[in-house]
Design a protein around this motif. Structure first.
Motif, PDB file in Angstrom:
ATOM      1  N   LEU A 137      -8.101   1.139  -4.786  1.00 50.11           N
ATOM      2  CA  LEU A 137      -8.816   1.484  -3.561  1.00 50.11           C
ATOM      3  C   LEU A 137      -9.626   2.756  -3.713  1.00 50.11           C
ATOM      4  CD1 LEU A 137      -6.057   0.845  -0.853  1.00 50.11           C
ATOM      5  CD2 LEU A 137      -7.989  -0.606  -1.412  1.00 50.11           C
ATOM      6  N   SER A 173      -3.266   5.107  -3.002  1.00 50.99           N
ATOM      7  CA  SER A 173      -4.407   5.927  -2.611  1.00 50.99           C
ATOM      8  C   SER A 173      -3.912   7.290  -2.147  1.00 50.99           C
ATOM      9  CB  SER A 173      -5.200   5.254  -1.484  1.00 50.99           C
ATOM     10  OG  SER A 173      -6.329   6.040  -1.120  1.00 50.99           O
ATOM     11  N   LEU A 209       0.848  -1.197   0.000  1.00 48.62           N
ATOM     12  CA  LEU A 209       0.000   0.000   0.000  1.00 48.62           C
ATOM     13  C   LEU A 209       0.877   1.237   0.000  1.00 48.62           C
ATOM     14  CD1 LEU A 209      -2.770   1.446   0.375  1.00 48.62           C
ATOM     15  CD2 LEU A 209      -2.420   1.196   2.841  1.00 48.62           C
ATOM     16  N   LEU A 240      -8.288  -3.352   5.183  1.00 48.30           N
ATOM     17  CA  LEU A 240      -8.255  -3.511   3.731  1.00 48.30           C
ATOM     18  C   LEU A 240      -8.274  -4.982   3.340  1.00 48.30           C
ATOM     19  CD1 LEU A 240      -5.613  -0.770   2.824  1.00 48.30           C
ATOM     20  CD2 LEU A 240      -8.106  -0.605   2.708  1.00 48.30           C
ATOM     21  N   VAL A 300     -11.393  -5.226   0.935  1.00 46.52           N
ATOM     22  CA  VAL A 300     -11.071  -5.160  -0.497  1.00 46.52           C
ATOM     23  C   VAL A 300     -11.266  -6.538  -1.117  1.00 46.52           C
ATOM     24  CG1 VAL A 300      -9.287  -4.669  -2.194  1.00 46.52           C
ATOM     25  CG2 VAL A 300      -9.434  -3.293  -0.112  1.00 46.52           C
ATOM     26  N   TYR A 360      -1.485  -1.333  -3.942  1.00 41.44           N
ATOM     27  CA  TYR A 360      -2.515  -0.308  -4.068  1.00 41.44           C
ATOM     28  C   TYR A 360      -1.907   1.083  -3.844  1.00 41.44           C
ATOM     29  CZ  TYR A 360      -5.575  -4.343  -3.337  1.00 41.44           C
ATOM     30  OH  TYR A 360      -6.191  -5.572  -3.434  1.00 41.44           O
ATOM     31  N   LEU A 371     -10.272   6.829   1.342  1.00 42.63           N
ATOM     32  CA  LEU A 371      -9.933   6.208   2.619  1.00 42.63           C
ATOM     33  C   LEU A 371     -10.087   7.187   3.782  1.00 42.63           C
ATOM     34  CD1 LEU A 371      -6.808   3.962   1.889  1.00 42.63           C
ATOM     35  CD2 LEU A 371      -9.142   3.254   2.457  1.00 42.63           C
TER      36      LEU A 371
END
Length: 253
Positions: A196, A149, A88, A185, A189, A147, A200
């Motif tokens: 994503l 974000s 992430l 997550l 997810v 991911y 968030l």
């Protein structure tokens, strides 16, 4: 009778005490145990997880950052086949939090990429990167993919915990938040999801570390930067035993 007794003594000499004391069950070591464990779990390498924080140039586009790391991962994957990177990347206005899961060699190449940019370029879009922690031989991945974000948060924070808490307390809260976020997550997810989104800060605001914490960790001297880690990683270990030290030093005549 004497002949029988003589043969019995000779046969007794054929089995020394050392042979009788040898273990009858084959013994392994810890390395063999780990290799067998990985074979049973159908793993080709030991899995590690690394937490990175860094400052970035302001107004960096999410697309540019994602494309940069996508190209980096693909380049590393050519030499580390099958060692996929998951994790992430949270992009704040002027900083980032990066969680990576992969093999030891792949994570080392990611750090080496930053180290080479810092050494060869006067200005790189990533600055003051720090390694918060590297967890070795983790049992499973928390992220199904890698991911990205964007965290849209206000610039001003009313509660600055870095002024009222020690570094140990700040880092403990940081780990609690990030691990809860990873578990959140992992549970929410769906498998096969490619992104994503950038919501968030709305769906899990309590699980996102504030940017002030990220910048605070970037300034902390207690954490190692990639340059120090790479130099230590590549430095050979020479251990001198006390038995090797002779005084006065020997001299040739």
């Amino acid at each position: 009778m004497a002949f029988v007794a003589h043969n019995w003594r000779n046969s007794k000499r054929a089995f020394p005490l050392e042979t009788l004391l040898m273990p009858q069950v084959p013994r392994g070591n810890y390395l063999h145990l780990l290799e067998e464990k990985q074979r049973l779990q159908l793993k080709k390498f030991l899995l590690h997880r690394m937490f990175l924080v860094a400052n970035i140039q302001a107004n960096m586009e999410k697309r540019e950052i994602a494309e940069y790391y996508d190209q980096l991962f693909q380049s590393i994957l050519k030499h580390h086949i099958g060692e996929e990177v998951t994790g992430l990347l949270l992009i704040y206005p002027t900083s980032m939090l990066h969680i990576l899961e992969s093999s030891n060699g792949t994570l080392h190449q990611i750090l080496l990429d930053y180290f080479n940019h810092q050494r060869d370029e006067t200005e790189f879009w990533v600055q003051k990167m720090k390694i918060i922690v590297i967890s070795h031989n983790i049992p499973t991945r928390l992220f199904m993919h890698w991911y990205v974000s964007v965290v849209k948060v206000p610039v001003l924070y009313l509660d600055d915990v870095t002024q009222s808490q020690s570094l140990e307390e700040v880092i403990m809260d940081f780990f609690i938040q990030t691990h809860k976020l990873a578990l959140y997550l992992f549970k929410t997810v769906k498998v096969g999801s490619k992104g994503l989104g950038d919501t968030l800060h709305q769906t899990a605001p309590d699980l996102l570390p504030p940017e002030q914490i990220i910048k605070y960790l970037c300034k902390s001297e207690e954490f190692m930067d990639p340059a120090t880690f790479v130099n230590m990683y590549n430095k050979p270990m020479h251990v001198t035993l006390d038995s090797e030290l002779v005084w006065p030093a020997p001299s040739s005549f």
